[in-house]
Write an enzyme that holds these catalytic residues in place. Structure first.
Site: not given
Length: 281
Positions: A47-50, A178, A44-45, A52, A66
């Protein structure tokens, strides 16, 4: 939990979604099963941490899974922050359904040889938001959001943020740190829900804190947070203000990117892109 079938775990997930049960630990194998072993097709997407993934249950219900990046040194803190907020319940906060923290052995190459290493998996299971993030809807007039829809989204974000700061079940202010369109997800009815609490701080009696290392997203970070690591509720309020301006103007070419912005520049910017917004908001 041991010995529970996937059918039983899926029933438990549905009970949690319906608010008939509390979030709980979910086995890694179950999360692998509903994401087809974290298939790229179900991503699904990221980012910097993982990353999804979409988790598809046997009855067609969808959840979001996630998977945190195990290689990051801050992954434990990220997981701790998000898992600590598992029981937050509000219509404008993404609902946590469960979590997973398990170790498994994997075969890796080391100096040309196969070696067995331990891999730590940390995952979170959340409700699925079919309309994705607000980030995708802030463009221009072609975004399709009329003024009533924009107003409802802004109002929902404000309600969720007020809950985090002053009304949540922890009895402690939660500072998101954030807040940005990418961390606001939308339901099929375009109801906004705040997500991604990996950088959040829980404050006790001390309402202001200073951190030597500030993490966040440039453009949405208050000046005192960006330059001095100083965090208060106002840090989130600044981020909210940026989001509101983007929602009003449908534009991201905001004037403070040059670092020399004066207060009147904000006013001019909004009047330039949407002169009638003042009568709505």
């Amino acid at each position: 939990m041991a010995g529970e079938s996937n059918w039983e775990l899926e029933r438990i997930l549905l009970d949690i979604k319906a608010d008939r049960a509390e979030p709980r630990h979910l086995p890694l194998e179950f999360l692998k099963d509903i994401t087809r072993d974290f298939s790229d097709d179900l991503e699904l997407g990221r980012g910097g941490f993982g990353v999804v993934y979409k988790g598809v249950l046997k009855n067609g219900e969808i959840v979001a899974v996630k998977r945190l990046k195990a290689a990051l040194g801050i992954v434990d803190k990220q997981f701790e922050n998000e898992a600590h907020l598992l029981r937050l319940k509000h219509e404008n906060i993404v609902r946590f359904l469960g979590h997973c923290s398990e170790s498994r052995h994997v075969v890796v190459k080391h100096e040309g040889r196969d070696c067995i290493a331990e891999s730590q998996e940390k995952l979170l299971c959340l409700e699925y938001m079919p309309n994705g993030s607000l980030d995708r809807h802030i463009k221009d007039a072609s975004s399709g959001l009329n003024w009533n829809e924009r107003y409802k989204i802004i109002k929902g974000i404000c309600s969720g943020l007020h809950f985090l700061h002053d009304e949540n079940q922890t009895n402690t202010p939660v500072i998101h740190t954030d807040l940005k369109p990418a961390n606001i997800l939308l339901t099929s009815e375009m109801i906004p829900k705040i997500t991604d609490f990996g950088l959040s701080r829980l404050f006790g009696e001390q309402q202001t804190r200073t951190y030597t290392e500030s993490r966040g997203t440039h453009g949405y970070m208050a000046r005192e947070f960006l330059l001095h690591g100083k965090i208060t509720k106002k840090s989130d309020i600044f981020s909210l203000g940026v989001i509101v301006l983007e929602m009003i103007t449908g534009n991201r070419d905001y004037p403070w990117s040059n670092g020399t912005t004066l207060p009147q520049d904000y006013v001019k910017h909004v009047r330039k892109f949407c002169p009638h917004a003042w009568y709505i908001l």
